[in-house]
Structure formats: C-alpha cells, structure tokens
Design a protein around this motif. Structure first.
Motif, PDB file in Angstrom:
ATOM      1  N   LEU A 110      21.379  -9.032  27.338  1.00 40.35           N
ATOM      2  CA  LEU A 110      20.059  -8.834  27.243  1.00 40.35           C
ATOM      3  C   LEU A 110      19.702  -8.577  25.986  1.00 40.35           C
ATOM      4  O   LEU A 110      18.600  -8.420  25.273  1.00 40.35           O
ATOM      5  CB  LEU A 110      19.646  -7.535  28.196  1.00 40.35           C
ATOM      6  CG  LEU A 110      19.576  -8.060  29.645  1.00 40.35           C
ATOM      7  CD1 LEU A 110      19.630  -6.625  30.596  1.00 40.35           C
ATOM      8  CD2 LEU A 110      18.135  -8.710  29.971  1.00 40.35           C
ATOM      9  N   ALA A 111      20.408  -7.766  25.160  1.00 37.16           N
ATOM     10  CA  ALA A 111      20.354  -7.258  23.948  1.00 37.16           C
ATOM     11  C   ALA A 111      20.375  -8.485  22.545  1.00 37.16           C
ATOM     12  O   ALA A 111      19.443  -8.338  21.865  1.00 37.16           O
ATOM     13  CB  ALA A 111      21.315  -6.244  23.356  1.00 37.16           C
ATOM     14  N   VAL A 112      21.039  -9.341  22.722  1.00 42.40           N
ATOM     15  CA  VAL A 112      21.404 -10.390  21.826  1.00 42.40           C
ATOM     16  C   VAL A 112      20.872 -11.798  22.017  1.00 42.40           C
ATOM     17  O   VAL A 112      20.689 -12.414  20.845  1.00 42.40           O
ATOM     18  CB  VAL A 112      22.946 -10.328  21.240  1.00 42.40           C
ATOM     19  CG1 VAL A 112      23.382  -9.026  20.837  1.00 42.40           C
ATOM     20  CG2 VAL A 112      23.708 -11.133  22.490  1.00 42.40           C
ATOM     21  N   LEU A 177      13.884   4.232  21.532  1.00 40.13           N
ATOM     22  CA  LEU A 177      14.272   2.877  20.841  1.00 40.13           C
ATOM     23  C   LEU A 177      13.470   1.848  21.035  1.00 40.13           C
ATOM     24  O   LEU A 177      12.877   1.166  20.253  1.00 40.13           O
ATOM     25  CB  LEU A 177      15.676   2.458  21.263  1.00 40.13           C
ATOM     26  CG  LEU A 177      17.061   3.247  20.686  1.00 40.13           C
ATOM     27  CD1 LEU A 177      18.230   2.827  21.379  1.00 40.13           C
ATOM     28  CD2 LEU A 177      16.780   3.464  19.255  1.00 40.13           C
ATOM     29  N   GLN A 178      12.925   1.413  22.313  1.00 40.11           N
ATOM     30  CA  GLN A 178      11.888   0.582  22.592  1.00 40.11           C
ATOM     31  C   GLN A 178      10.567   0.808  21.977  1.00 40.11           C
ATOM     32  O   GLN A 178      10.015  -0.203  21.512  1.00 40.11           O
ATOM     33  CB  GLN A 178      11.423   0.327  24.211  1.00 40.11           C
ATOM     34  CG  GLN A 178      10.578  -0.664  24.423  1.00 40.11           C
ATOM     35  CD  GLN A 178       9.329   0.128  25.065  1.00 40.11           C
ATOM     36  OE1 GLN A 178       9.240   0.966  25.639  1.00 40.11           O
ATOM     37  NE2 GLN A 178       8.246  -0.506  24.415  1.00 40.11           N
ATOM     38  N   PHE A 183      12.525  -3.618  22.316  1.00 34.90           N
ATOM     39  CA  PHE A 183      13.023  -3.715  23.485  1.00 34.90           C
ATOM     40  C   PHE A 183      14.735  -4.151  23.475  1.00 34.90           C
ATOM     41  O   PHE A 183      15.430  -3.495  24.237  1.00 34.90           O
ATOM     42  CB  PHE A 183      12.354  -4.973  24.167  1.00 34.90           C
ATOM     43  CG  PHE A 183      11.222  -4.512  24.805  1.00 34.90           C
ATOM     44  CD1 PHE A 183      11.033  -3.734  26.138  1.00 34.90           C
ATOM     45  CD2 PHE A 183      10.027  -5.103  24.472  1.00 34.90           C
ATOM     46  CE1 PHE A 183      10.010  -3.277  26.695  1.00 34.90           C
ATOM     47  CE2 PHE A 183       8.721  -4.524  25.145  1.00 34.90           C
ATOM     48  CZ  PHE A 183       8.649  -3.688  26.263  1.00 34.90           C
ATOM     49  N   HIS A 184      15.058  -5.048  22.764  1.00 33.09           N
ATOM     50  CA  HIS A 184      16.212  -5.377  22.536  1.00 33.09           C
ATOM     51  C   HIS A 184      17.347  -4.234  22.219  1.00 33.09           C
ATOM     52  O   HIS A 184      18.473  -4.305  22.247  1.00 33.09           O
ATOM     53  CB  HIS A 184      16.706  -6.761  21.564  1.00 33.09           C
ATOM     54  CG  HIS A 184      15.733  -8.018  22.231  1.00 33.09           C
ATOM     55  ND1 HIS A 184      16.237  -8.622  23.394  1.00 33.09           N
ATOM     56  CD2 HIS A 184      14.828  -8.638  21.887  1.00 33.09           C
ATOM     57  CE1 HIS A 184      15.725  -9.551  23.590  1.00 33.09           C
ATOM     58  NE2 HIS A 184      14.793  -9.620  22.892  1.00 33.09           N
ATOM     59  N   LEU A 189      21.583  -0.060  23.304  1.00 32.66           N
ATOM     60  CA  LEU A 189      21.977   1.034  23.705  1.00 32.66           C
ATOM     61  C   LEU A 189      22.458   1.134  25.111  1.00 32.66           C
ATOM     62  O   LEU A 189      23.448   1.928  25.538  1.00 32.66           O
ATOM     63  CB  LEU A 189      20.974   2.140  23.567  1.00 32.66           C
ATOM     64  CG  LEU A 189      21.348   3.549  23.956  1.00 32.66           C
ATOM     65  CD1 LEU A 189      22.323   3.894  22.784  1.00 32.66           C
ATOM     66  CD2 LEU A 189      20.130   4.594  23.724  1.00 32.66           C
ATOM     67  N   ALA A 190      21.938   0.410  25.977  1.00 36.27           N
ATOM     68  CA  ALA A 190      22.412   0.435  27.641  1.00 36.27           C
ATOM     69  C   ALA A 190      23.722  -0.060  27.667  1.00 36.27           C
ATOM     70  O   ALA A 190      24.730   0.285  28.224  1.00 36.27           O
ATOM     71  CB  ALA A 190      21.716  -0.460  28.385  1.00 36.27           C
TER      72      ALA A 190
END
Length: 488
Positions: A110-112, A177-178, A183-184, A189-190
């Motif tokens: 989800l992050a990258v 952070l969002q 968002f990413h 962080l999650a």
C-alpha cells in the motif's frame, strides 16, 4: 510428566497483572498489529473517495464504502483459512507468526505501489494475514488458561486492552502523516508498526506453552497435494472472474456477504455432523447459534465506524479545536481511548463477581441492545448542516459504542474458546469471527442506504432493530445457558 507440569506452571503463572506472563507477549504483537490495521483503516475510506488532487483514487463514495465493508468482511472471512491451517497443518502459534509477516508485506505494498494495483495487492495481503493472526492469537491466549480458570474473561479483557492501545495510536499517527505529507506515508507507518510487533513477538515465542503449537486434527500428508490443487484452482477462478468483470468494486460487498453466509452454514454443518465431537460439545455448538446472530447484528452497526461514521465525521462533525481542524481519522481513536479506560474496570468487575457474574447470553443481549441505543443517540443531530454536530456529542455516542463492545466482543472471544469442541479448537474462534465478517460486510451495504435514506429513518430503524434483537436474546438466555453444558 514434564509437559503436564509445564502446562500447570503456565496456568499458575500470575506475573502479568495476575495473568500468565506469556499474555504480555501476545498482548504486544496484537497491539502493533492493531496499530497497523487501524492506522491503515483510519485513512482507507478517505483514500478511496478523495479526489486525485487530494491524493486519493476518486472512487464514488458509496462504492468506496462498499469496498471498505467488503474488505472488513474479507479480513474476518479469511480467519477460516487461518484457523484451518492451524488446526490441520501448522498449529496456532506458527500461523500467527507467518500471518504477521504477510500483514507487513501488505502494508508495504500500500505504501510503495501506486494506484489500484497497490490497493488490491495491499488489501488482499492485509486481509489474509489479519485473518490468520486474529483467530490464532485468540486461540493462543486461550491456551494459557485451564478450561475452568476464572481469570479467563479478565485475561481476554486485558488482551483487548492491547488491541485498543494500538487502535488508539494508529489512526492518530497515520492521520497526521496523511494530512501533512500524503496517504502513502501513512500506509508506510502502518508497515513500520507491524515490523515492530513482529520483532518483539519473535523474542517471546519459546515461552508459550506446547499446547499453542499442537495441531489438533492433522491432515494426512497424502492429502496435501489435493488441497494444494484446490487452492490453486480457487485463486485462478477468482482472478478470471475479476478480469472478466464478474467481480467488480460495486458488487464485491454483496459477494462477500454471500460467501460469508455460505461459509457459516457450512461450518456449523461440518462441526455438528462431525463424529469426533461428544453430545455435550454438540449442544454447546447449538448454543452458539443465537450468540452468532446477535454478534452479527452488533457488528453490522459497530463496524460503521469505518463507513457511515467516517463519512458523517467528514461532512457533519464540527472538528475545529482552537482554530485547528482535527483529521477525520482521529475520530476512530476515540473508541479505543474509552476501551483503554474501561477494559480494566470491566475485567475487575468480572473477576470480583466470579461465578456470580451475568451469563454470556445475558452479556450478549445487553451489548446488542446498548449498541442499538447508541444509534438512537444520533437522532437529535440527524439531518443537520455541515459541521453541525458537536464533537462532544460524537464522543458521547462513541462512549456508548464502547460499553456495548466490552459487553460483547471480548466475551465473544472467550466463549468461543470455551464452547469449542476439542477437534475444532481454533476453527470455533474463526466461526465467531464469521459473525464479525458478516456484520462488517453488511455495514458496507448499509452505508449505501445511508447515502439515500433520511438520517432519522436510518438511525432510528437500525437502532430499534438492535434493541429488539437484544430483548429477544434476553428472553431465551436460560435455554441457551442450559445448552452450554455448565459453561457460563
């Protein structure tokens, strides 16, 4: 003899607030898993329906809410897979560990990975991993106690405290952070949170009792290949259905509901017809059916924190604090604060009352009715303008959400381990999570109704139905208790 002594030592251990020391280790991994899960979920719906200019995917709000409901249902639906692997192949403790790794990989995706590709990959991995971890973490906690240990409900309440410490911190930090950098970064962080949980858990795995690693009903090696073929075929069929447009974002939640209902009926049938369970165990499974129904109704309202309540907070809630606007995701941290405060109180009350505490059916009945009352509390503010609902009102409503949750959710986890037949140890916990899956998916469907129905009708009807269901369960509490065969 050494195994018996070791097991007895675990049950006599009171090093963690009067509970077994190993509860602290499971407490920790679940806390960080919930940090990552709720941190991601706190911004997920916003990511789906915010415009591309605001960093989102620009999906229609009702479709986005349906996706969140389907995802929530998918998480709990996948507990079946995690429980089956534990009971037939690897044991609960190993599945818990491997599931944590899968969750971390999902948050990394989800992050990258940008766009829909990252969304689909990440949500699938997080759903499958969370499903495997949830049922098995609960089963491992159950292995720390003897069946008649009066500390069990209190222990599950403390375990629930760990869940909500993570659930409190996750949305706050990912939401910050969002709003500040995107968002990413929140999703990233999650992933970091899950990595921390996985690391701390790996240091304490050896202290867990041998029962946490047992495979209750091992699958013969000769049948492994056949099951592998079936699993591969199922994955191929799903991919084909998605590519041909049979499964779409708009009908996904309906499909999840249908699969959950089928899985529920099939699971009850498999357990009840199994020749290895005793007559007493079979009666206990029958007793679980009305509790399952009440739980599904409860979660269909409670899980709207991630659909309807999020939309309501974005559009109706006055989030201004001394000239600064609070991120929408922070609303999801209000409920965990109350759980952190109240779970210890509930644990102390259940411990003090001991055998004199209300029976599980009565706890379920009251919890369902209180959840309905929480929805009725929206009525004075229904139909208001933008920013018309005071933040203090939302805090009060979520306090009632919390009281209802503490009456039903940790008690439900505990009763699933107590009513479980010996050969369905973890799978019975998965059956409880199927009620959460059904409720979560239904919450997505209800969000679509919320978009078109008058708010007073919406909150009034759903709240009234939950109260009636609670009263009905209270009326049949004694017969259900008799079926439970000495379990309260």
């Amino acid at each position: 003899m050494s195994k018996i002594v070791g097991r007895a030592a675990v049950h006599e251990d009171r090093a963690f607030f009067g509970q077994p020391r190993s509860l602290a280790n499971i407490f920790g991994v679940e806390m960080w898993e919930r940090f990552s899960f709720y941190g991601m979920q706190g911004i997920l719906l916003l990511y789906l329906y915010f415009s591309a200019a605001d960093g989102g995917l620009g999906i229609a709000q009702t479709t986005a809410a349906g996706i969140v409901g389907a995802y929530g249902g998918g998480v709990y639906l996948s507990t079946i897979l995690g429980a089956w692997i534990a009971d037939r192949l690897l044991g609960s403790e190993r599945v818990l560990f491997y599931s944590a790794i899968v969750i971390m990989l999902g948050h990394i995706a989800l992050a990258v990975v940008p766009g829909v590709g990252g969304l689909v990959t990440g949500l699938v991995l997080v759903a499958v991993g969370s499903g495997g971890l949830k049922a098995n973490a609960t089963s491992v906690v159950g292995s720390l106690y003897a069946p008649d240990d009066p500390r069990r409900d209190a222990g599950f309440s403390l375990f629930y405290l760990g869940i909500n410490l993570g659930a409190f911190a996750g949305p706050i930090l990912t939401g910050l952070l969002q709003t500040k950098i995107g968002f990413h970064y929140g999703f990233g962080l999650a992933a970091v949170g899950m990595a921390i949980g996985l690391t701390q858990y790996s240091f304490g795995r050896k202290r867990l009792p041998d029962t946490a690693r047992l495979v209750p009903d091992p699958l013969p090696r000769s049948r492994w290949r056949g099951y592998a073929y079936v699993a591969t075929l199922m994955v191929v069929v799903i991919v084909v259905l998605v590519l041909t447009g049979v499964i779409t974002a708009s009908n996904l939640v309906t499909i999840v509901i249908g699969l959950t209902v089928i899985a529920t009926v099939a699971y009850f049938a498999v357990i009840l017809t199994n020749r290895q369970i005793t007559p007493v165990e079979r009666k206990r499974v029958y007793a679980f059916i009305p509790l399952f129904v009440a739980s599904a109704a409860f979660w269909s309202l409670y899980q709207q924190q991630f659909t309807v309540v999020t939309i309501y907070s974005d559009e109706r809630l006055d989030r201004a604090l001394f000239g600064w606007e609070m991120p929408v995701s922070w609303v999801q941290s209000i409920n965990p604060v109350f759980i952190i405060v109240l779970s210890g109180i509930f644990a102390a009350v259940w411990t003090k009352w001991g055998s004199g505490q209300p029976s599980t059916p009565m706890k379920f009945a009251v919890g369902t009715a209180v959840m309905g009352a929480a929805f009725l509390l929206f009525l004075p503010f229904a139909g208001g303008a933008a920013n018309s609902t005071p933040l203090l009102a939302m805090i009060g409503i979520l306090l009632v959400f919390t009281v209802a949750e503490l009456l039903l959710s940790p008690v439900g986890l505990s009763i699933a381990t107590k009513l479980a037949p010996a050969v369905f140890k973890t799978q019975m916990v998965a059956l409880f999570f199927l009620s959460v899956a059904l409720g979560s998916a239904v919450s997505g469907v209800l969000a679509a109704w919320y978009a078109t129905a008058p708010e007073r009708l919406y909150f009034g009807v759903l709240g009234g139905i939950a109260i009636v269901l609670g009263l009905m369960l209270a009326l049949i509490a004694r017969p259900v208790l008799r079926l439970m065969g000495g379990v309260r």
